[in-house]
Design a protein around this motif. Sequence first.
Motif, short mmCIF file in Angstrom:
data_model
loop_
_atom_site.label_atom_id
_atom_site.label_comp_id
_atom_site.label_asym_id
_atom_site.label_seq_id
_atom_site.Cartn_x
_atom_site.Cartn_y
_atom_site.Cartn_z
N HIS A 162 0.86 -1.20 0.00
CA HIS A 162 0.00 0.00 0.00
C HIS A 162 0.89 1.24 0.00
CE1 HIS A 162 -3.41 -2.61 1.09
NE2 HIS A 162 -2.61 -3.16 1.97
N PRO A 163 1.53 1.56 -1.14
CA PRO A 163 2.54 2.63 -1.17
C PRO A 163 2.05 4.01 -0.72
CG PRO A 163 2.14 1.72 -3.38
CD PRO A 163 1.35 0.91 -2.42
N ASP A 164 0.76 4.31 -0.89
CA ASP A 164 0.26 5.65 -0.54
C ASP A 164 -0.42 5.69 0.83
OD1 ASP A 164 1.12 6.65 -2.98
OD2 ASP A 164 -0.75 6.09 -3.98
N ILE A 165 -0.29 4.63 1.59
CA ILE A 165 -1.06 4.50 2.84
C ILE A 165 -0.80 5.65 3.81
CG2 ILE A 165 0.54 3.04 4.17
CD1 ILE A 165 -3.10 2.17 3.93
N PHE A 166 0.45 6.11 3.90
CA PHE A 166 0.78 7.15 4.87
C PHE A 166 0.22 8.51 4.48
CE2 PHE A 166 3.84 3.88 5.95
CZ PHE A 166 3.74 3.87 7.34
N ASN A 167 -0.15 8.67 3.20
CA ASN A 167 -0.75 9.93 2.76
C ASN A 167 -2.24 9.99 3.11
OD1 ASN A 167 1.71 10.53 1.56
ND2 ASN A 167 1.09 9.67 -0.41
N ASN A 168 -2.82 8.83 3.43
CA ASN A 168 -4.28 8.77 3.57
C ASN A 168 -4.80 8.32 4.93
OD1 ASN A 168 -4.82 9.36 0.74
ND2 ASN A 168 -3.92 7.37 0.32
N VAL A 169 -3.96 7.65 5.70
CA VAL A 169 -4.45 6.98 6.91
C VAL A 169 -3.70 7.48 8.14
CG1 VAL A 169 -4.63 4.72 8.01
CG2 VAL A 169 -5.11 4.94 5.58
N PRO A 170 -4.40 7.79 9.24
CA PRO A 170 -3.73 8.21 10.47
C PRO A 170 -2.78 7.13 10.99
CG PRO A 170 -6.09 8.63 10.62
CD PRO A 170 -5.87 7.83 9.37
N LEU A 171 -1.69 7.56 11.60
CA LEU A 171 -0.66 6.63 12.06
C LEU A 171 -1.18 5.62 13.08
CD1 LEU A 171 2.47 8.95 12.34
CD2 LEU A 171 1.88 7.34 10.52
N TYR A 172 -2.16 5.99 13.90
CA TYR A 172 -2.65 5.03 14.89
C TYR A 172 -3.31 3.83 14.23
CZ TYR A 172 -7.35 7.16 14.55
OH TYR A 172 -8.56 7.63 14.11
N HIS A 173 -3.92 4.02 13.04
CA HIS A 173 -4.49 2.88 12.32
C HIS A 173 -3.38 1.99 11.78
CE1 HIS A 173 -8.71 3.62 12.56
NE2 HIS A 173 -8.62 4.82 12.03
N ILE A 174 -2.29 2.60 11.33
CA ILE A 174 -1.16 1.83 10.80
C ILE A 174 -0.49 1.07 11.94
CG2 ILE A 174 1.11 2.05 9.72
CD1 ILE A 174 -0.17 4.42 8.11
N SER A 175 -0.31 1.71 13.09
CA SER A 175 0.26 1.03 14.26
C SER A 175 -0.57 -0.19 14.63
CB SER A 175 0.32 1.97 15.47
OG SER A 175 1.16 3.04 15.23
N SER A 176 -1.89 -0.02 14.66
CA SER A 176 -2.79 -1.12 15.00
C SER A 176 -2.64 -2.26 14.01
CB SER A 176 -4.24 -0.62 15.03
OG SER A 176 -5.13 -1.69 15.16
N TYR A 177 -2.59 -1.94 12.73
CA TYR A 177 -2.43 -2.97 11.69
C TYR A 177 -1.12 -3.73 11.86
CZ TYR A 177 -1.80 -5.00 7.05
OH TYR A 177 -1.57 -5.87 6.00
N LEU A 178 -0.06 -2.99 12.22
CA LEU A 178 1.26 -3.62 12.39
C LEU A 178 1.41 -4.33 13.73
CD1 LEU A 178 3.49 -0.80 10.86
CD2 LEU A 178 2.89 -2.99 9.80
N GLY A 179 0.47 -4.09 14.65
CA GLY A 179 0.53 -4.73 15.96
C GLY A 179 1.56 -4.11 16.88
N ILE A 180 1.80 -2.81 16.72
CA ILE A 180 2.78 -2.11 17.56
C ILE A 180 2.18 -0.81 18.09
CG2 ILE A 180 4.80 -3.07 16.36
CD1 ILE A 180 5.00 -0.49 14.75
N GLN A 181 2.86 -0.19 19.05
CA GLN A 181 2.42 1.08 19.61
C GLN A 181 2.95 2.23 18.73
OE1 GLN A 181 0.33 1.32 22.29
NE2 GLN A 181 0.27 -0.91 22.09
N GLY A 182 2.31 3.39 18.83
CA GLY A 182 2.69 4.56 18.05
C GLY A 182 4.15 4.95 18.14
N PRO A 183 4.73 5.00 19.36
CA PRO A 183 6.14 5.37 19.46
C PRO A 183 7.07 4.40 18.72
CG PRO A 183 5.07 5.60 21.59
CD PRO A 183 4.08 4.94 20.68
#
Length: 195
Positions: A162-183
Amino acid sequence: MTETEKLAFALNQFAGLSEDEFKQSEDFWMPRTYKKGEFYNLRGTVCTYFGFIIDGVFRSYTIEEKTGEEKNVFLYSANGFVVSFKSFINQIPCDYHTQALTDASIIYIRYTDLLSLYRNSHQWEKFGRLLAQEAFNVTMTRIEGFLLKSPEERYLDLIRQHPDIFNNVPLYHISSYLGIQGPSLSRIRKRISGK
């Protein structure tokens, strides 16, 4: 490229469907738009349609009963498919919610119309088999990612898929998907950008 041409191209790439074979399905595909936050499918309901994303991002997620925390299971983005695979293929209630993370538009086909195509065409039947294989592969890749890969490797896989994911989705959703905390995500991004 029109929306229909994008869909025809994607189906050709995915299952080798020719122009004539795609035309057999043309009347079945319907456009639909979603506002950010709108649901594609709710937990406990049967997913009765299969979508091709023209633009936007969707997520599938569960809600932890004790904490109320949302956990992202799958992400779907432009030029890919959005579907609750297990629910759609088996026509059983879905185990998670699927929701638009951005304003989005899709072209979708109903399960019953797809079955009709399967009955009338070997190539569409092949599409159905490949779709079931894709569902299996997506699920196994997610499971193996958590078992066998580091958070950094999962992050790099996400960028490839998903090359454009960071342009469209808040980081907390990405953290959740990756199974890690925001920091942790911030540290990974900093490390990767420094390479």
